[in-house]
Write a protein that holds these residues in place. Structure first.
Motif, PDB file in Angstrom:
ATOM      1  N   VAL A 194       0.838  -1.204   0.000  1.00 42.99           N
ATOM      2  CA  VAL A 194       0.000   0.000   0.000  1.00 42.99           C
ATOM      3  C   VAL A 194       0.869   1.249   0.000  1.00 42.99           C
ATOM      4  CG1 VAL A 194      -1.684   1.318   1.347  1.00 42.99           C
ATOM      5  CG2 VAL A 194      -1.927  -1.167   1.117  1.00 42.99           C
ATOM      6  N   LYS A 195       1.926   1.227   0.797  1.00 44.72           N
ATOM      7  CA  LYS A 195       2.789   2.408   0.942  1.00 44.72           C
ATOM      8  C   LYS A 195       3.446   2.800  -0.370  1.00 44.72           C
ATOM      9  CE  LYS A 195       6.502   1.825   3.394  1.00 44.72           C
ATOM     10  NZ  LYS A 195       7.403   1.654   4.557  1.00 44.72           N
ATOM     11  N   PHE A 196       3.809   1.821  -1.187  1.00 47.29           N
ATOM     12  CA  PHE A 196       4.524   2.115  -2.427  1.00 47.29           C
ATOM     13  C   PHE A 196       3.616   2.047  -3.655  1.00 47.29           C
ATOM     14  CE2 PHE A 196       7.948   0.760   0.436  1.00 47.29           C
ATOM     15  CZ  PHE A 196       8.820   1.837   0.279  1.00 47.29           C
ATOM     16  N   SER A 197       2.306   2.102  -3.447  1.00 45.06           N
ATOM     17  CA  SER A 197       1.364   2.097  -4.570  1.00 45.06           C
ATOM     18  C   SER A 197       0.807   3.500  -4.779  1.00 45.06           C
ATOM     19  CB  SER A 197       0.210   1.124  -4.301  1.00 45.06           C
ATOM     20  OG  SER A 197       0.669  -0.205  -4.289  1.00 45.06           O
ATOM     21  N   PRO A 198       0.608   3.909  -6.012  1.00 49.13           N
ATOM     22  CA  PRO A 198       0.037   5.237  -6.266  1.00 49.13           C
ATOM     23  C   PRO A 198      -1.448   5.274  -5.924  1.00 49.13           C
ATOM     24  CG  PRO A 198       0.327   4.043  -8.318  1.00 49.13           C
ATOM     25  CD  PRO A 198       0.951   3.193  -7.252  1.00 49.13           C
ATOM     26  N   SER A 199      -1.934   6.451  -5.591  1.00 45.38           N
ATOM     27  CA  SER A 199      -3.348   6.621  -5.284  1.00 45.38           C
ATOM     28  C   SER A 199      -4.191   6.222  -6.492  1.00 45.38           C
ATOM     29  CB  SER A 199      -3.629   8.080  -4.908  1.00 45.38           C
ATOM     30  OG  SER A 199      -4.990   8.273  -4.641  1.00 45.38           O
ATOM     31  N   GLY A 200      -5.276   5.503  -6.214  1.00 45.82           N
ATOM     32  CA  GLY A 200      -6.150   5.054  -7.293  1.00 45.82           C
ATOM     33  C   GLY A 200      -5.810   3.670  -7.809  1.00 45.82           C
ATOM     34  N   SER A 201      -4.714   3.064  -7.313  1.00 52.55           N
ATOM     35  CA  SER A 201      -4.326   1.728  -7.770  1.00 52.55           C
ATOM     36  C   SER A 201      -4.939   0.665  -6.866  1.00 52.55           C
ATOM     37  CB  SER A 201      -2.804   1.596  -7.811  1.00 52.55           C
ATOM     38  OG  SER A 201      -2.271   1.714  -6.504  1.00 52.55           O
ATOM     39  N   GLU A 202      -4.579  -0.578  -7.105  1.00 53.49           N
ATOM     40  CA  GLU A 202      -5.178  -1.712  -6.411  1.00 53.49           C
ATOM     41  C   GLU A 202      -4.093  -2.630  -5.864  1.00 53.49           C
ATOM     42  OE1 GLU A 202      -8.902  -3.988  -7.876  1.00 53.49           O
ATOM     43  OE2 GLU A 202      -7.202  -5.222  -8.516  1.00 53.49           O
ATOM     44  N   VAL A 203      -4.309  -3.128  -4.663  1.00 51.86           N
ATOM     45  CA  VAL A 203      -3.430  -4.131  -4.055  1.00 51.86           C
ATOM     46  C   VAL A 203      -4.261  -5.382  -3.805  1.00 51.86           C
ATOM     47  CG1 VAL A 203      -2.105  -4.774  -2.005  1.00 51.86           C
ATOM     48  CG2 VAL A 203      -1.815  -2.507  -3.015  1.00 51.86           C
TER      49      VAL A 203
END
Length: 415
Positions: free
Chosen positions: A309-318
């Motif tokens: 989550v920390k290294f994902s851009p806003s609006g993306s999915e984990v």
């Protein structure tokens, strides 16, 4: 000439020819005999030289073995000791005449070593660490290997000093961490108090400049980072010192589908604040129950999901997924973040290792979380790895042995 005389002459001639033939044959036989004798002498000489060379080689090898600081023991197919160097005798605390020429159970007087050699004869290799004289006594690392030419080899290495240094390192980190946690806790409390006072001052009409508020936020952020680092250093020191559960001690059944779901839910608020959609996929037909420590495995999942989550851009999915092939249960955390360069992937699970700080844009951690995760997974008899393409995201996965006979329980839990 009279007929009788002719007969005598003929007989004499025949006798002479026979004598000559016998003489020639004897000379030829004598020549062959001499040749055979020469060849025999040559073979004997070469055999003597070969025996001398073998004896010299054996003497040299025996001398080298004696000079080794590691104990070396040779056993034949009947598990009788044929060779033992001085270091081995010192490690066993036995006299040579009580070891060489004796069966393994008489020579070692230690059932652990007897079992070690027996296991090596079955599997090809085995090892065990022996500690004598209490927890701080002499530690010996014993390795047994089956020899291709028959019999087996046993090596005995004194690792007491290494274990002592490891204990000193673990105690140093433990003590340092404890010493740092007290002032860091005080700093955190002071920062919280200061923040409340700033808010109270703002309510009372005493405005606070944006620069002061920004500095206060940075104090809280850096204090949090230091506290996390100290906590993780202490955790890693405990794990490396044997604080992590051994495979034999892991008796609890852990449903990874339930654990994945609960771990993701604990971080859902954090994901929502980061603008990241958190998806849990536990749809699997196979058993996803493992034998392990639920708290430790939950710690691994929390670490991986938090990083994703920390290294994902806003609006993306984990996506957090669990699956099984019947023998292994694989948990995976998939993100579409910044990814990891190929040259860094081999070192990503090393402690304190970080990918280029500039790429993290201020979101880097302590560099200990993945090292802790690796230790926990390996303590459970599993493996952990990463698949990543720079700029396209990463998939962190770890596999654990599936618990046999748990298919019905897992299916019921998933349903």
């Amino acid at each position: 000439m009279e007929p009788g005389t002719i007969v005598l002459v003929v007989a004499w001639v025949v006798l002479l020819l026979v004598t000559i033939a016998v003489g020639v044959s004897a000379m030829r036989a004598r020549g062959r005999l001499e040749a055979v004798r020469d060849e025999a002498r040559g073979v004997t000489s070469r055999a003597a030289r070969a025996e001398a060379s073998i004896a010299q080689t054996e003497a040299t090898m025996a001398e080298l073995v004696e000079l080794l600081g590691v104990g070396v023991v040779r056993l034949d197919d009947d598990m009788v000791v044929t060779t033992a160097n001085a270091a081995a005798l010192a490690a066993l605390d036995r006299q040579r005449e009580r070891v060489v020429g004796h069966p393994v159970f008489e020579a070692f007087v230690d059932q652990r070593l007897v079992d070690l050699v027996s296991n090596a004869r079955q599997s090809g290799a085995a090892h065990v660490e022996l500690v004598r004289g209490g927890a701080d006594g002499r530690a010996t690392l014993a390795r047994a290997t089956r020899s291709p030419g028959g019999g087996s080899w046993l090596t005995l290495e004194d690792v007491s000093e290494l274990r002592r240094l490891q204990r000193i390192r673990a105690e140093f980190i433990d003590n340092l961490s404890h010493e740092l946690r007290t002032p860091l806790t005080s700093l955190g409390l002071l920062a919280e108090t200061l923040e409340r006072e700033v808010e109270a001052a703002a309510v009372a009409g005493d405005p606070v400049t944006p620069k002061m508020r920004d500095r206060l936020d940075k104090i809280q952020l850096e204090t949090g980072h230091l506290t996390q680092m100290v906590t993780e250093m202490l955790e890693l020191a405990r794990i490396e010192a044997g604080g992590a559960p051994s495979v034999g001690a892991l008796q609890g059944e852990v449903d990874m589908a339930r654990l994945v779901t609960s771990s993701a839910e604990r971080l859902r608020t954090f994901a929502d604040r980061s603008g990241v959609r958190l998806v849990v996929d536990v749809s699997t037909d196979g058993s996803v129950v493992v034998n392990g420590d639920e708290d430790r495995l939950g710690q691994v999942l929390l670490n991986l999901v938090h990083n994703a989550v920390k290294f994902s851009p806003s609006g993306s999915e984990v996506v957090v997924r669990v699956s099984s092939d019947g023998t292994e249960v694989v948990s995976a955390v998939i993100d579409r973040g910044i990814g990891i360069p190929a040259e860094a992937q081999a070192r990503i699970f090393e402690r304190f290792y970080k990918v280029d700080r500039a790429r993290a844009r201020g979101r880097g951690g302590t560099g200990l979380g993945l090292a802790i995760a690796r230790h926990i997974v390996e303590a459970h008899g599993g493996r952990i790895w990463v698949d990543s393409l720079e700029g396209s995201g990463s998939t962190f996965s770890f596999a654990l042995p599936a618990l046999v006979g748990s298919g019905e329980r897992s299916a019921a839990a998933a349903g």
